[in-house]
Motif scaffolding. Structure first.
Motif, PDB file in Angstrom:
ATOM      1  N   PRO A  85       3.821  -2.479  -1.955  1.00  0.00           N
ATOM      2  CA  PRO A  85       4.187  -1.471  -2.545  1.00  0.00           C
ATOM      3  C   PRO A  85       3.445  -0.568  -3.043  1.00  0.00           C
ATOM      4  N   GLU A  86       3.389  -0.948  -4.068  1.00  0.00           N
ATOM      5  CA  GLU A  86       2.404  -0.200  -5.280  1.00  0.00           C
ATOM      6  C   GLU A  86       1.637   0.587  -4.587  1.00  0.00           C
ATOM      7  N   ALA A  87       0.245  -0.752  -3.809  1.00  0.00           N
ATOM      8  CA  ALA A  87      -1.321   0.351  -3.539  1.00  0.00           C
ATOM      9  C   ALA A  87      -0.641   0.401  -2.517  1.00  0.00           C
TER      10      ALA A  87
ATOM     11  N   ILE B 178       5.072  12.302  -3.290  1.00  0.00           N
ATOM     12  CA  ILE B 178       4.304  12.308  -3.975  1.00  0.00           C
ATOM     13  C   ILE B 178       5.254  12.788  -5.676  1.00  0.00           C
ATOM     14  N   MET B 179       6.648  13.166  -5.203  1.00  0.00           N
ATOM     15  CA  MET B 179       7.105  13.766  -5.536  1.00  0.00           C
ATOM     16  C   MET B 179       8.401  12.199  -5.925  1.00  0.00           C
ATOM     17  N   LEU B 180       8.300  11.185  -4.827  1.00  0.00           N
ATOM     18  CA  LEU B 180       9.148   9.857  -5.651  1.00  0.00           C
ATOM     19  C   LEU B 180       8.488   9.310  -6.383  1.00  0.00           C
ATOM     20  N   SER B 181       6.910   9.181  -6.000  1.00  0.00           N
ATOM     21  CA  SER B 181       6.704   8.751  -7.020  1.00  0.00           C
ATOM     22  C   SER B 181       6.311   9.199  -8.214  1.00  0.00           C
ATOM     23  N   ILE B 182       6.439  10.356  -8.573  1.00  0.00           N
ATOM     24  CA  ILE B 182       6.599  11.283  -9.853  1.00  0.00           C
ATOM     25  C   ILE B 182       7.847  10.272 -10.635  1.00  0.00           C
ATOM     26  N   PHE B 183       8.893  10.425  -9.452  1.00  0.00           N
ATOM     27  CA  PHE B 183      10.428  10.560 -10.118  1.00  0.00           C
ATOM     28  C   PHE B 183      11.043   9.038 -10.105  1.00  0.00           C
ATOM     29  N   PHE B 184      10.662   8.343  -8.928  1.00  0.00           N
ATOM     30  CA  PHE B 184      10.449   6.947  -9.213  1.00  0.00           C
ATOM     31  C   PHE B 184       9.793   5.577  -9.541  1.00  0.00           C
ATOM     32  N   GLY B 185       8.194   6.064  -9.269  1.00  0.00           N
ATOM     33  CA  GLY B 185       7.802   5.485  -9.526  1.00  0.00           C
ATOM     34  C   GLY B 185       6.158   5.277  -8.037  1.00  0.00           C
ATOM     35  N   PRO B 186       5.270   4.095  -7.969  1.00  0.00           N
ATOM     36  CA  PRO B 186       4.623   4.274  -6.980  1.00  0.00           C
ATOM     37  C   PRO B 186       5.401   3.564  -5.942  1.00  0.00           C
ATOM     38  N   ALA B 187       5.984   2.175  -6.206  1.00  0.00           N
ATOM     39  CA  ALA B 187       6.439   1.581  -5.530  1.00  0.00           C
ATOM     40  C   ALA B 187       7.474   1.835  -4.204  1.00  0.00           C
ATOM     41  N   THR B 188       8.020   3.070  -4.942  1.00  0.00           N
ATOM     42  CA  THR B 188       9.088   4.325  -4.281  1.00  0.00           C
ATOM     43  C   THR B 188       7.852   4.969  -3.228  1.00  0.00           C
ATOM     44  N   ALA B 189       7.452   5.409  -3.899  1.00  0.00           N
ATOM     45  CA  ALA B 189       6.409   5.799  -3.308  1.00  0.00           C
ATOM     46  C   ALA B 189       5.611   5.480  -1.642  1.00  0.00           C
ATOM     47  N   GLY B 190       5.468   3.738  -2.365  1.00  0.00           N
ATOM     48  CA  GLY B 190       5.252   2.183  -0.937  1.00  0.00           C
ATOM     49  C   GLY B 190       5.887   2.234   0.074  1.00  0.00           C
ATOM     50  N   PHE B 191       7.311   2.491  -0.365  1.00  0.00           N
ATOM     51  CA  PHE B 191       8.439   1.813   0.760  1.00  0.00           C
ATOM     52  C   PHE B 191       8.325   2.961   1.633  1.00  0.00           C
TER      53      PHE B 191
END
Length: 453
Positions: free
Chosen positions: A64-66, A270-283
């Motif tokens: 997820p993070e990658a 971008i917003m999900l990465s800022i608010f909840f972290g890279p893993a959430t952006a990966g999902f």
């Protein structure tokens, strides 16, 4: 009554039904539009099947993070890449004369190169400051891939539109398949040794370059330094200026619309990465990617064929409204099953296919399916708007749409403080806006409105 009984008796006979179906299939197979769409569709289908086959492997290799970092990169590229040539490539299909279309092709390449140089200089001197403002410092090692990706994207768009104009659908299909094989095999192989974000970014960028090169070769237009140098002489530059003014509505109205639309689709990552972290952006990135597959499976192929068809219909005075409604209803029927399955069984499907770590992506996919389904149906309407000279309306509507979706995303993040609610609100409002866009475009295509064009 007698005729009705005879007809009922006729259709109840299996051999009669078989005859009618065979006749209908023959009529469809002889239809040039259908054959062209199927040719484009075949390449897209195979390319997407390849991507889907490799997705479970690639998702387990990188994690997820990658995918989150890669998602932020693709979000920025998706905003800037489509406007690299100021959307002049979209106009290549419109001119009646090939000479004017060829000039638009060369103008598109020249604008793409200028955009590349400006972006490279900007990133060199102000890249760190830009990332700090956007709060996406994770992209620091990948900055110079962005202008390169933009250059490839602009070249790809120009070549693709020329191929559509010349109806070289078979070559386009083969190029899509080859690119799909090379990119996905490379991601899997490299991932075993370097399961990092940089691998996904570099391979995707080079893959876009390969795709652009293949299509450029397929255009049959000669590329050499002498021809390129001629684009800078006074006579040629003046002709480019005249051509740019003739198709002014593309850079003035279509370019901002495409940019805003691309930004709106990348903004959640971008917003999900800022608010909840890279893993959430990966999902989110994986769920969006999976939903794009069935969408592109048909919409890109049908859209590429529908655009020149509706342009031809407008020139010939045909009923555009009927053509538009028929295409939209066809896509509505085709998309109902794949998107419906994801809405009902998203978390379970993602856990089985991609691994237990990706169940959250399936929850996101449920809500994004609603949005993606109506976006899928809207494809013919979007292709019709340039023909209706309604690009100003499209720009205004897109701005309004992104503001509505942005508000929904902010409400979910700040008020509810929930990633799932944020995605749910974003997907629902997006679906509503696409429904409105389709209905308004159909209304604008009616003779009552088109007679004033």
């Amino acid at each position: 009554m007698k005729e009705g009984r005879i007809l009922l008796k006729f259709i109840r006979r299996p051999e009669c039904i078989s005859y009618l179906l065979k006749k209908r299939f023959t009529n469809l197979s002889n239809n040039q539009f259908v054959r062209s769409a199927l040719t484009m569709l075949s390449g897209t289908v195979i390319a997407q099947i390849i991507a889907m086959a490799f997705s479970p492997v690639i998702s387990r290799i990188y994690g997820p993070e990658a995918f989150g970092v890669f998602g932020v990169f693709t979000s920025i590229v998706a905003s800037v890449g489509p406007v690299a040539a100021l959307t002049y490539p979209i106009a290549i299909v419109l001119p009646k004369e090939d000479s004017e279309a060829n000039a638009l092709f060369r103008l598109s390449l020249l604008v793409s190169l200028i955009t590349f140089l400006l972006m490279a200089l900007t990133i060199t001197f102000y890249g760190n400051s830009i990332l700090a403002i956007l709060q996406v410092d994770v992209l620091m090692p990948y900055l110079m891939f962005i202008p390169l990706m933009v250059l490839f994207d602009g070249s790809f768009q120009a070549s693709q539109q020329w191929m559509i104009r010349k109806k070289k659908f078979k070559f386009s299909a083969k190029a899509a398949i080859l690119q799909g094989i090379v990119v996905n095999v490379t991601k899997a192989v490299i991932g075993f040794f370097f399961p990092l974000s940089i691998s996904l970014v570099a391979i995707t960028t080079l893959g876009k370059g390969l795709y652009a090169s293949l299509l450029a070769y397929g255009t049959g237009i000669t590329f050499n330094l002498k021809l390129f140098a001629e684009s800078f002489n006074k006579k040629e530059l003046l002709s480019f200026i005249r051509l740019g003014k003739k198709y002014y509505d593309f850079p003035i109205y279509r370019t901002p619309q495409v940019f805003i639309n691309g930004a709106s689709e990348g903004l959640p990552v971008i917003m999900l990465s800022i608010f909840f972290g890279p893993a959430t952006a990966g999902f989110y990135s994986l769920s969006k990617k999976v939903l794009v597959m069935p969408t592109q499976l048909i919409e890109q192929s049908v859209g590429n064929v529908f655009y020149p068809r509706v342009t031809e219909a407008a020139y010939n005075g045909e009923n555009i409204t009927k053509l538009l409604i028929k295409a939209s209803l066809s896509l509505a029927a085709l998309g109902l099953i794949p998107f419906g399955i994801v809405i009902l069984f998203g978390p379970q499907l993602f856990s089985i296919v991609f691994g237990a770590n990706w169940a959250s992506a399936g929850e996101y996919a449920r809500w994004l399916s609603l949005w993606s389904y109506f976006k899928f149906i809207t494809k013919p309407s979007i292709k019709t708007l340039p023909v209706l000279k309604a690009q100003r309306f499209h720009l205004v509507f897109t701005i309004f749409s992104i503001l509505v979706r942005l508000c929904a995303l902010i409400i979910g993040s700040y008020i509810f403080k929930s990633d799932v609610i944020s995605v749910a609100l974003y997907g629902t409002t997006g679906a509503i806006m696409y429904i409105i866009l389709t209905l308004v475009t159909i209304l604008k295509s009616t003779p009552k409105y088109t007679r004033y064009l």
